[in-house]
Design a protein around this motif. Structure first.
Motif, PDB file in Angstrom:
ATOM      1  N   THR A 100       0.752  -1.161   0.128  1.00  0.00           N
ATOM      2  CA  THR A 100       0.100   0.007  -0.074  1.00  0.00           C
ATOM      3  C   THR A 100       0.765   1.366   0.172  1.00  0.00           C
ATOM      4  O   THR A 100       0.194   2.404  -0.171  1.00  0.00           O
ATOM      5  N   GLN A 114      -0.796  -4.666  -6.071  1.00  0.00           N
ATOM      6  CA  GLN A 114      -2.399  -4.925  -5.814  1.00  0.00           C
ATOM      7  C   GLN A 114      -2.946  -5.403  -7.121  1.00  0.00           C
ATOM      8  O   GLN A 114      -4.148  -6.345  -7.063  1.00  0.00           O
ATOM      9  N   LYS A 115      -2.438  -5.278  -8.245  1.00  0.00           N
ATOM     10  CA  LYS A 115      -3.074  -5.799  -9.406  1.00  0.00           C
ATOM     11  C   LYS A 115      -2.539  -7.074  -9.794  1.00  0.00           C
ATOM     12  O   LYS A 115      -3.018  -8.001 -10.582  1.00  0.00           O
ATOM     13  N   ARG A 303      -8.973  -7.550   0.907  1.00  0.00           N
ATOM     14  CA  ARG A 303      -9.110  -6.893  -0.130  1.00  0.00           C
ATOM     15  C   ARG A 303      -9.511  -5.235   0.340  1.00  0.00           C
ATOM     16  O   ARG A 303      -9.025  -4.266   0.037  1.00  0.00           O
ATOM     17  N   GLU A 304     -10.626  -5.422   1.427  1.00  0.00           N
ATOM     18  CA  GLU A 304     -11.126  -4.199   2.034  1.00  0.00           C
ATOM     19  C   GLU A 304      -9.787  -3.384   2.804  1.00  0.00           C
ATOM     20  O   GLU A 304      -9.914  -2.173   2.645  1.00  0.00           O
ATOM     21  N   LEU A 306      -6.612  -3.571   2.137  1.00  0.00           N
ATOM     22  CA  LEU A 306      -5.808  -2.976   1.086  1.00  0.00           C
ATOM     23  C   LEU A 306      -6.433  -1.654   0.856  1.00  0.00           C
ATOM     24  O   LEU A 306      -5.651  -0.621   0.675  1.00  0.00           O
ATOM     25  N   ASN A 307      -7.721  -1.614   0.284  1.00  0.00           N
ATOM     26  CA  ASN A 307      -8.087  -0.156   0.168  1.00  0.00           C
ATOM     27  C   ASN A 307      -7.927   0.654   1.126  1.00  0.00           C
ATOM     28  O   ASN A 307      -7.668   1.927   1.114  1.00  0.00           O
ATOM     29  N   THR A 308      -8.194   0.428   2.449  1.00  0.00           N
ATOM     30  CA  THR A 308      -8.394   1.318   3.621  1.00  0.00           C
ATOM     31  C   THR A 308      -6.918   1.786   3.804  1.00  0.00           C
ATOM     32  O   THR A 308      -6.754   3.010   4.199  1.00  0.00           O
ATOM     33  N   THR A 310      -4.115   2.024   1.743  1.00  0.00           N
ATOM     34  CA  THR A 310      -3.929   2.584   0.915  1.00  0.00           C
ATOM     35  C   THR A 310      -4.273   3.951   0.981  1.00  0.00           C
ATOM     36  O   THR A 310      -3.374   5.034   0.711  1.00  0.00           O
ATOM     37  N   GLN A 311      -5.282   4.541   1.400  1.00  0.00           N
ATOM     38  CA  GLN A 311      -5.831   5.505   1.669  1.00  0.00           C
ATOM     39  C   GLN A 311      -5.292   6.419   2.896  1.00  0.00           C
ATOM     40  O   GLN A 311      -4.696   7.595   3.150  1.00  0.00           O
ATOM     41  N   SER A 314      -1.646   7.205   2.265  1.00  0.00           N
ATOM     42  CA  SER A 314      -1.488   8.180   1.241  1.00  0.00           C
ATOM     43  C   SER A 314      -1.581   9.662   1.812  1.00  0.00           C
ATOM     44  O   SER A 314      -0.744  10.579   1.578  1.00  0.00           O
TER      45      SER A 314
END
Length: 325
Positions: A100, A114-115, A303-304, A306-308, A310-311, A314
């Motif tokens: 992330t 992540q891809k 997956r959730e 990873l999204n959290t 990353t933000q 950032s």
């Protein structure tokens, strides 16, 4: 009529890949599995990676062989995993930095983790801990703040690499306390800890599993953990919030991933086995002994996260203006 007669055959052909995957998963693994740790031996990623690899080997009857492939802040090992055959026989231990944070710092990266990697499961979470060389006249976080402010630019901190949660924790500390502390990055936690004990660097944040043996031996002095709650592994240590930096929070976590395109049935089998392992008292105790806590959950939960995350990172990267050339 011809279409109706051929329909069962068509449906049977469509179902074949699912059946083949199920058979593959039932037999998996039929040979040793390589588990890439993208950092040197001795750090928290390596410790947790070896622990879960050992338990998976016992559960599934084949060796899960750890291979340390460090360099480029973990990117070398992660890319090696992403380029491996998606057959379930190469896994990689992921962490916030490699999944992330690095993608936001290394703009020229030839791959996107992540891809190009399929998430499997989050194994454990760990707090970071603020530690100092015991020869310094520092016994608390407030002492460190005062000591650093009296010596702007003279105090230094080490980190396991550029962009890891220990590095970002240090930059967040500087921003929240108004201190001017110089960064000295290392290739892994172990060499940074060695220099901290030897007095070459003054302070560092590190994942608790890597630092805990040295804290217990007295070779480094611990001031606080970075999570909202105290750690069961070191309950005597205050949180950063309790120690005088309100709102400070960060933590590490360690996970398993496979090359993108790995059969979902194999991913689900590994996920299920890891969750079984995490539920055992023996593994919970082992994680507690090294300062970690079991996490587990589904692939969707991962997956959730990873999204959290990353933000979250950032915002810290922008706030601290961290750049990698």
């Amino acid at each position: 009529m011809k279409f109706l007669k051929s329909l069962p055959i068509v449906l049977g052909l469509l179902a074949m890949p699912v059946a083949v995957q199920a058979q593959d998963a039932a037999a998996y693994p039929e040979r040793p599995v390589k588990v890439i740790v993208p950092f040197p031996p001795g750090g928290a990623t390596d410790i947790v990676g070896r622990e879960i690899s050992d338990r998976l080997a016992r559960a599934l009857g084949q060796p899960f062989v750890v291979e340390n492939r460090s360099g480029a802040s973990g990117n070398i090992g992660m890319e090696a995993a992403a380029r491996a055959a998606p057959d379930g026989y190469t896994l990689v231990v992921g962490a916030p930095q490699t999944l992330t944070i690095n993608p936001q710092l290394f703009k020229s990266n030839p791959f996107n983790p992540q891809k190009e990697l399929d998430p499997i499961v989050v194994v454990a979470t760990v707090p970071n801990v603020l530690i100092v060389n015991p020869k310094l006249p520092i016994s608390s976080v407030k002492d460190l703040i005062s000591y650093s402010k009296a010596r702007p630019g003279k105090v230094n901190y080490g980190s396991s690499s550029i962009g890891g949660t220990p590095h970002l924790s240090s930059e967040l500390f500087k921003s929240m306390t108004g201190t001017d502390i110089m960064h000295i990055p290392y290739r892994g936690s172990s060499p940074a800890l060695t220099d901290l004990m030897g007095g070459q660097i003054d302070i560092m944040f590190d994942n608790l599993p890597a630092a805990l043996p040295h804290i217990k031996s007295g070779r480094v002095k611990a001031l606080a953990v970075t999570t909202k709650q105290r750690s069961d592994a070191a309950p005597e240590l205050p949180t950063m919030d309790e120690a005088g930096v309100p709102g400070f929070e960060s933590q590490g976590w360690f996970s398993l991933l496979a090359p993108a395109g790995t059969p979902p049935a194999i991913l689900e089998k590994i996920n299920a086995e890891v969750n079984k392992i995490l539920a055992t008292d023996t593994f919970k105790e082992r994680l507690a002994n090294v300062g970690a806590q079991p996490k587990g959950g589904s692939i969707a939960d991962f997956r959730e996260l990873l999204n959290t995350e990353t933000q979250r990172w950032s915002e810290v990267i922008r706030f601290a203006d961290i750049k990698v050339e």
